[in-house]
Design a protein around this motif. Structure first.
Motif, short mmCIF file in Angstrom:
data_model
loop_
_atom_site.label_atom_id
_atom_site.label_comp_id
_atom_site.label_asym_id
_atom_site.label_seq_id
_atom_site.Cartn_x
_atom_site.Cartn_y
_atom_site.Cartn_z
N ARG A 80 2.94 -2.57 5.90
CA ARG A 80 2.22 -1.37 5.46
C ARG A 80 1.41 -1.70 4.21
O ARG A 80 1.46 -0.98 3.21
CB ARG A 80 3.20 -0.22 5.20
CG ARG A 80 3.97 0.22 6.43
CD ARG A 80 4.88 1.39 6.13
NE ARG A 80 4.11 2.62 5.93
CZ ARG A 80 4.63 3.74 5.41
NH1 ARG A 80 5.89 3.77 5.02
NH2 ARG A 80 3.88 4.81 5.26
N ASN A 81 0.64 -2.77 4.29
CA ASN A 81 -0.13 -3.18 3.12
C ASN A 81 -1.32 -2.27 2.85
O ASN A 81 -2.09 -2.50 1.93
CB ASN A 81 -0.58 -4.64 3.24
CG ASN A 81 -1.33 -4.92 4.53
OD1 ASN A 81 -1.80 -4.00 5.19
ND2 ASN A 81 -1.44 -6.19 4.88
N ASN A 82 -1.45 -1.21 3.66
CA ASN A 82 -2.46 -0.19 3.39
C ASN A 82 -2.02 0.76 2.28
O ASN A 82 -2.86 1.43 1.66
CB ASN A 82 -2.75 0.63 4.65
CG ASN A 82 -1.50 1.35 5.15
OD1 ASN A 82 -0.49 0.71 5.44
ND2 ASN A 82 -1.55 2.67 5.26
N LEU A 83 -0.71 0.82 2.02
CA LEU A 83 -0.21 1.71 0.98
C LEU A 83 -0.56 1.17 -0.40
O LEU A 83 -0.67 -0.04 -0.61
CB LEU A 83 1.32 1.84 1.07
CG LEU A 83 1.90 2.68 2.20
CD1 LEU A 83 3.42 2.66 2.12
CD2 LEU A 83 1.40 4.11 2.15
N GLN A 84 -0.70 2.07 -1.34
CA GLN A 84 -0.90 1.68 -2.74
C GLN A 84 0.48 1.63 -3.40
O GLN A 84 1.02 2.65 -3.82
CB GLN A 84 -1.81 2.67 -3.46
CG GLN A 84 -2.11 2.27 -4.89
CD GLN A 84 -3.11 3.20 -5.56
OE1 GLN A 84 -3.81 3.97 -4.89
NE2 GLN A 84 -3.17 3.15 -6.87
N PHE A 85 1.06 0.44 -3.46
CA PHE A 85 2.40 0.28 -4.01
C PHE A 85 2.35 0.36 -5.54
O PHE A 85 1.41 -0.11 -6.17
CB PHE A 85 3.00 -1.05 -3.58
CG PHE A 85 3.57 -1.05 -2.19
CD1 PHE A 85 4.93 -0.84 -1.97
CD2 PHE A 85 2.75 -1.24 -1.08
CE1 PHE A 85 5.46 -0.83 -0.70
CE2 PHE A 85 3.27 -1.23 0.21
CZ PHE A 85 4.63 -1.02 0.40
N THR A 86 3.39 0.95 -6.10
CA THR A 86 3.54 1.07 -7.55
C THR A 86 4.87 0.44 -7.95
O THR A 86 5.92 0.80 -7.41
CB THR A 86 3.51 2.54 -7.99
OG1 THR A 86 2.26 3.12 -7.61
CG2 THR A 86 3.69 2.67 -9.50
N PHE A 87 4.83 -0.49 -8.89
CA PHE A 87 6.04 -1.20 -9.33
C PHE A 87 6.31 -0.87 -10.80
O PHE A 87 5.41 -0.96 -11.64
CB PHE A 87 5.87 -2.71 -9.15
CG PHE A 87 5.67 -3.10 -7.71
CD1 PHE A 87 6.75 -3.38 -6.90
CD2 PHE A 87 4.39 -3.16 -7.16
CE1 PHE A 87 6.57 -3.72 -5.57
CE2 PHE A 87 4.20 -3.49 -5.83
CZ PHE A 87 5.29 -3.77 -5.03
N THR A 88 7.55 -0.49 -11.08
CA THR A 88 7.91 -0.06 -12.42
C THR A 88 9.23 -0.71 -12.84
O THR A 88 10.21 -0.68 -12.09
CB THR A 88 8.07 1.47 -12.49
OG1 THR A 88 6.88 2.10 -12.01
CG2 THR A 88 8.36 1.93 -13.91
N VAL A 89 9.23 -1.28 -14.05
CA VAL A 89 10.47 -1.77 -14.66
C VAL A 89 11.05 -0.63 -15.48
O VAL A 89 10.39 -0.11 -16.39
CB VAL A 89 10.22 -3.00 -15.55
CG1 VAL A 89 11.53 -3.49 -16.16
CG2 VAL A 89 9.53 -4.11 -14.76
N LEU A 90 12.27 -0.23 -15.16
CA LEU A 90 12.93 0.85 -15.88
C LEU A 90 13.80 0.30 -17.00
O LEU A 90 14.46 -0.73 -16.83
CB LEU A 90 13.79 1.68 -14.92
CG LEU A 90 13.05 2.42 -13.81
CD1 LEU A 90 14.05 3.13 -12.90
CD2 LEU A 90 12.04 3.41 -14.37
N ASP A 91 13.79 0.98 -18.12
CA ASP A 91 14.60 0.57 -19.28
C ASP A 91 16.02 1.08 -19.07
O ASP A 91 16.41 2.14 -19.56
CB ASP A 91 14.00 1.16 -20.55
CG ASP A 91 14.57 0.52 -21.81
OD1 ASP A 91 15.48 -0.33 -21.69
OD2 ASP A 91 14.11 0.87 -22.91
N ASP A 92 16.79 0.31 -18.32
CA ASP A 92 18.12 0.76 -17.90
C ASP A 92 19.00 -0.48 -17.73
O ASP A 92 18.63 -1.41 -17.03
CB ASP A 92 18.01 1.52 -16.58
CG ASP A 92 19.29 2.25 -16.20
OD1 ASP A 92 20.38 1.72 -16.51
OD2 ASP A 92 19.21 3.32 -15.59
#
Length: 327
Positions: A80-92
């Motif tokens: 599904r490389n049509n999706l706009q993926f969002t990657f986040t590092v959480l401070d946890d």
């Protein structure tokens, strides 16, 4: 008459279920989905805002950019490389990674501290991308909706809400074993397509197992899937073997690159205190017992350093090896 009404109501619920089936983007098989892709993205956006309101992103632009770069590389290999993926590092400090519908992927600073290469980071992100690609979380949410419909029907007609009430919760539980294995297989495939050795998927699982053993157990059913070391698990090795059709690993695993990226990573210690990941180069004669004396780890620090450096349970550093410690 009462039975006829009950059957009719359940059949209507079943019709809703069947109407909500769509082709799985990975397998092509029919899968329950009461959510369009646009609705999936909207759901993910809303949940993303709620996640960030509760757990802030890690305030380090370089690390966020690094994880995003590796994540986008892996997402480009997905079904599904049509999706706009969002990657986040959480401070946890929790050792965790997870995905939301629509391509929202999260990894905690706690988990990043225990990984030992760029390829392992890619494996974690690839696993979570696999859940999104196969729409596992959408399927879960859909089963939750259908479960709620059937629960409502049965409760109204049979009047036993306590007995039937757990049915609606089935769609909201953890991923199934098959879904987790599917995500491992997809993660391995995406690793291979990106140029990494797909065996790094097993390295990730071994790291999680080592952490759980050190901590005395896990509450995560996924980590309990493998009763033996991942290298000895036939199911996982078959998935990795299948992934090798797409590549055998020409890209460097990026051990030192990854460690240099996370040097200085802050982890909360409690009471407003923090510790940091620091690097050192092992000298001849160094052992984890003597290195532990200068760390800020308090609970069996030598064994903890082994877990941090992928050498659990009885490994020792090699002279010249770049290692992590906690200061």
């Amino acid at each position: 008459m009462r039975l006829t009404t009950l059957v009719t109501s359940i059949l209507l619920s079943s019709a809703t279920l069947l109407a909500g089936c769509s082709a799985n983007p990975v397998s092509g098989e029919n899968q329950l989905s009461l959510m369009s892709e646009a609705e999936e993205i909207q759901t993910g956006q809303q949940a993303h805002r709620e996640i960030l309101a509760k757990t802030p992103p890690y305030q380090n632009a370089a690390i966020q950019a690094y994880v995003n770069r590796i994540g986008q590389l892996m997402a480009a290999q997905s079904h599904r490389n049509n999706l706009q993926f969002t990657f986040t590092v959480l401070d946890d400090p929790a050792v965790n990674a997870f995905a939301l519908p629509g391509g929202y992927i999260y990894i905690t600073t706690g988990l990043m501290a225990y990984l030992n290469s760029e390829a392992e980071l890619a494996g974690v992100l690839g696993h979570e991308i696999g859940h999104v690609a196969a729409r596992h979380n959408v399927s879960q949410a859909s089963w939750g909706v259908v479960g709620g419909i059937v629960t409502s029907v049965l409760s109204e007609k049979l009047g036993n809400k306590d007995l039937i009430g757990t049915l609606g919760e089935l769609g909201l539980s953890n991923y199934s074993r098959n879904q987790e294995l599917d995500a491992d297989g997809l993660g391995a495939e995406y690793l291979a397509r990106a140029g990494y050795d797909p065996a790094n998927m097993a390295n990730v699982i071994a790291t999680l197992q080592a952490y759980d053993q050190f901590k005395g157990g896990s509450s995560d059913p996924y980590r309990d899937l493998f009763s033996t070391h991942p290298n000895n698990d036939l199911r996982l090795q078959q998935l990795i073997g299948q992934a090798r059709r797409y590549g055998t690993g020409t890209r460097d695993a990026g051990h030192e690159t990854y460690l240099q990226q996370i040097e200085g990573l802050r982890l909360p210690l409690g009471n407003g205190q923090t510790v940091q990941v620091r690097l050192l180069t092992a000298r001849p004669g160094d052992t984890f017992d003597n290195l532990a004396r200068s760390s800020r780890l308090s609970n069996n620090p030598a064994m903890h350093l082994r877990v941090l450096n992928g050498l659990f349970p009885n490994g020792e550093p090699r002279p010249g090896q770049l290692l992590k410690t906690i200061q």
